[in-house]
Design a protein around this motif. Structure first.
Motif, PDB file in Angstrom:
ATOM      1  N   ASP A 122       0.853  -1.197   0.000  1.00 42.93           N
ATOM      2  CA  ASP A 122       0.000   0.000   0.000  1.00 42.93           C
ATOM      3  C   ASP A 122       0.884   1.241   0.000  1.00 42.93           C
ATOM      4  O   ASP A 122       1.654   1.466   0.928  1.00 42.93           O
TER       5      ASP A 122
ATOM      6  N   MET B 255      -3.201   4.307  -0.493  1.00 38.19           N
ATOM      7  CA  MET B 255      -4.647   4.107  -0.449  1.00 38.19           C
ATOM      8  C   MET B 255      -5.138   3.818   0.973  1.00 38.19           C
ATOM      9  O   MET B 255      -6.275   4.123   1.313  1.00 38.19           O
TER      10      MET B 255
ATOM     11  N   VAL C 267      -3.887   6.134  -6.189  1.00 35.56           N
ATOM     12  CA  VAL C 267      -4.997   6.797  -5.501  1.00 35.56           C
ATOM     13  C   VAL C 267      -5.744   7.763  -6.427  1.00 35.56           C
ATOM     14  O   VAL C 267      -6.976   7.830  -6.412  1.00 35.56           O
ATOM     15  N   SER C 268      -4.995   8.522  -7.228  1.00 39.82           N
ATOM     16  CA  SER C 268      -5.598   9.633  -7.993  1.00 39.82           C
ATOM     17  C   SER C 268      -5.028   9.730  -9.400  1.00 39.82           C
ATOM     18  O   SER C 268      -4.806  10.827  -9.913  1.00 39.82           O
TER      19      SER C 268
ATOM     20  N   GLN D  97       3.659   7.993  -4.904  1.00 38.91           N
ATOM     21  CA  GLN D  97       3.379   6.556  -4.987  1.00 38.91           C
ATOM     22  C   GLN D  97       4.368   5.857  -5.914  1.00 38.91           C
ATOM     23  O   GLN D  97       4.821   4.747  -5.624  1.00 38.91           O
TER      24      GLN D  97
END
Ligand code: PLP
Length: 385
Positions: free
Chosen positions: A143, A146, A178-179, A191
């Protein structure tokens, strides 16, 4: 005359002439979208087919994707993995939601790979493999932002040298963006950096980060495997630019009645919409029980930002609340002879794409696709003969 009573519990295909909504799924467009994404990614490209292939049907979508050259599939649940396995006997199939305690043998029996996202899952899979005396493959999820599933980055960095990684085959290292649909968002770079750092400590393991939108990020490194879902089904992975994907899903609703409302009359539940002047209305045989969101309805307060239907080429707004089985639309601007009872109108298609349908309902195209109902007559075009 013989009356055939369908057996209790059977749910056969719904004949088009009996259906309130007609759903058409273009499997050639699906295959073409996969190739577009593969070419754009420049790496091996999987297909995410969770949630019944985003509502389009695992049994139809998976063979069409295999035929296009796709060899790896991701689903969310074991039940979906079994369906994908039946449709693609030789493919690699991962279950994103990890694996539930005690189900390891099922993974083995169906040749499915879990995505391990916590130490307890890693422990159980490693112990299972040890007991079997074989290193069965699994993915490891890290992760990177997120906060949902997956090992924390620090734990990912600690994987190298962990004895448990010798008990099974770590076949893929993955993380999820995430985006990614917002290329300007600073979390993308963070990320990518965090995931690259973990991947660098485990050079022998193929790595996977990009979802549909991630494939289009300018600074996305070429990891081993791309994992698009939404864009395969025609969703726009680049919401700020023209949609590079072909539409896959077309939805038509049938007009049950044409009527008119006089000035001051209301239409639909709660009388939320009031007619201004005399309006011609059409009632469609589709509703929220078909997955069309109730939030796409109109009230006197939100006229102009509601759901739409295309009737004879014109965009007609929803009138009043979306009911369980019915939607009312305003067809005043459509020439009278161009709209008749029994006609079908377009709810998704002809430029009204899943992204716009989602936005107009206050949600996203993903939810529109995965909610596509079970009462539509479904037609598949193209695909594997
Ligand atoms: C759903 C999902 C994808 C696919 O994302 P899209 O935005 O639909 O392309 C990829 N990876 C994971 C972990 C997912 O949950």
């Amino acid at each position: 005359m013989t009356i055939t009573t369908p057996q209790a519990g059977t749910r056969g295909p719904i004949p088009a002439e009996e259906a309130g909504g007609l759903l058409t799924i273009d499997l050639d467009a699906l295959a073409s979208n996969w190739k577009t994404l593969r070419d754009r990614a420049g790496t091996e490209t999987a297909a995410v087919v969770k949630a019944d292939a985003y509502g389009t049907g695992i049994e139809q979508a998976v063979p069409a994707l295999v035929d296009a050259g796709c060899g790896t599939f991701f689903v969310a649940h074991m039940a979906e993995a079994k369906r994908a396995r039946a449709a693609a006997p030789n493919a690699t199939i991962y279950v994103l939601n990890g694996f539930l305690t005690g189900t390891a043998a099922t993974y083995l029996n169906f040749g499915i790979r879990p995505v391990l996202g916590s130490w307890p899952e890693i422990d159980e899979w490693a112990a299972f493999c040890r007991a079997q005396g074989k290193t069965f493959p699994a993915a490891i999820h890290v992760d990177t932002g997120m906060n949902r599933l997956g090992l924390r980055v620090a734990d990912g960095m600690a994987l190298r040298g962990d004895r448990r990684l010798e008990d099974f085959e770590p076949a893929l290292l993955m993380s999820h963006l995430v985006s990614a649909e917002d290329p300007a968002h600073e979390i993308n770079a963070r990320q990518i950096e965090a995931f690259s750092a973990v991947a660098a400590t485990l050079p022998g393991i193929p790595a996977s980060l990009a979802n549909s939108s991630g494939i289009f990020l300018k600074d996305m490194p070429r990891f081993s495997l791309a994992r698009p879902g939404y864009a395969l089904y025609g969703g726009n992975p680049t919401p700020d630019a023209k949609n590079p994907m072909e539409p896959v899903v077309r939805l038509e609703g049938r007009i049950l009645q044409l009527r008119s409302a006089e000035h001051g009359e209301t239409a639909g539940y709660s009388g939320a919409w009031t007619s201004k002047g005399r309006r011609r209305l059409a009632t469609l045989s589709v509703g929220y029980a078909d997955g069309y969101p109730r939030s796409a309805g109109s009230t006197d307060a939100n006229v102009g930002q509601t759901g739409l239907a295309i009737v004879a080429g014109r965009r007609c707004p929803f009138v009043g609340r979306v009911s369980m089985d019915l939607i009312i639309i305003d067809v005043t601007d459509v020439p009278e002879d161009a709209v008749r009872q029994g006609d079908t109108v377009v709810l998704i298609g002809d430029g009204l794409d899943v992204d716009e349908v989602g936005t107009r309902a206050g949600t996203i195209g993903y939810e529109i696709l995965t909610g596509l109902g079970r009462r539509y007559a479904r037609t598949y075009r193209g695909g594997v003969a």
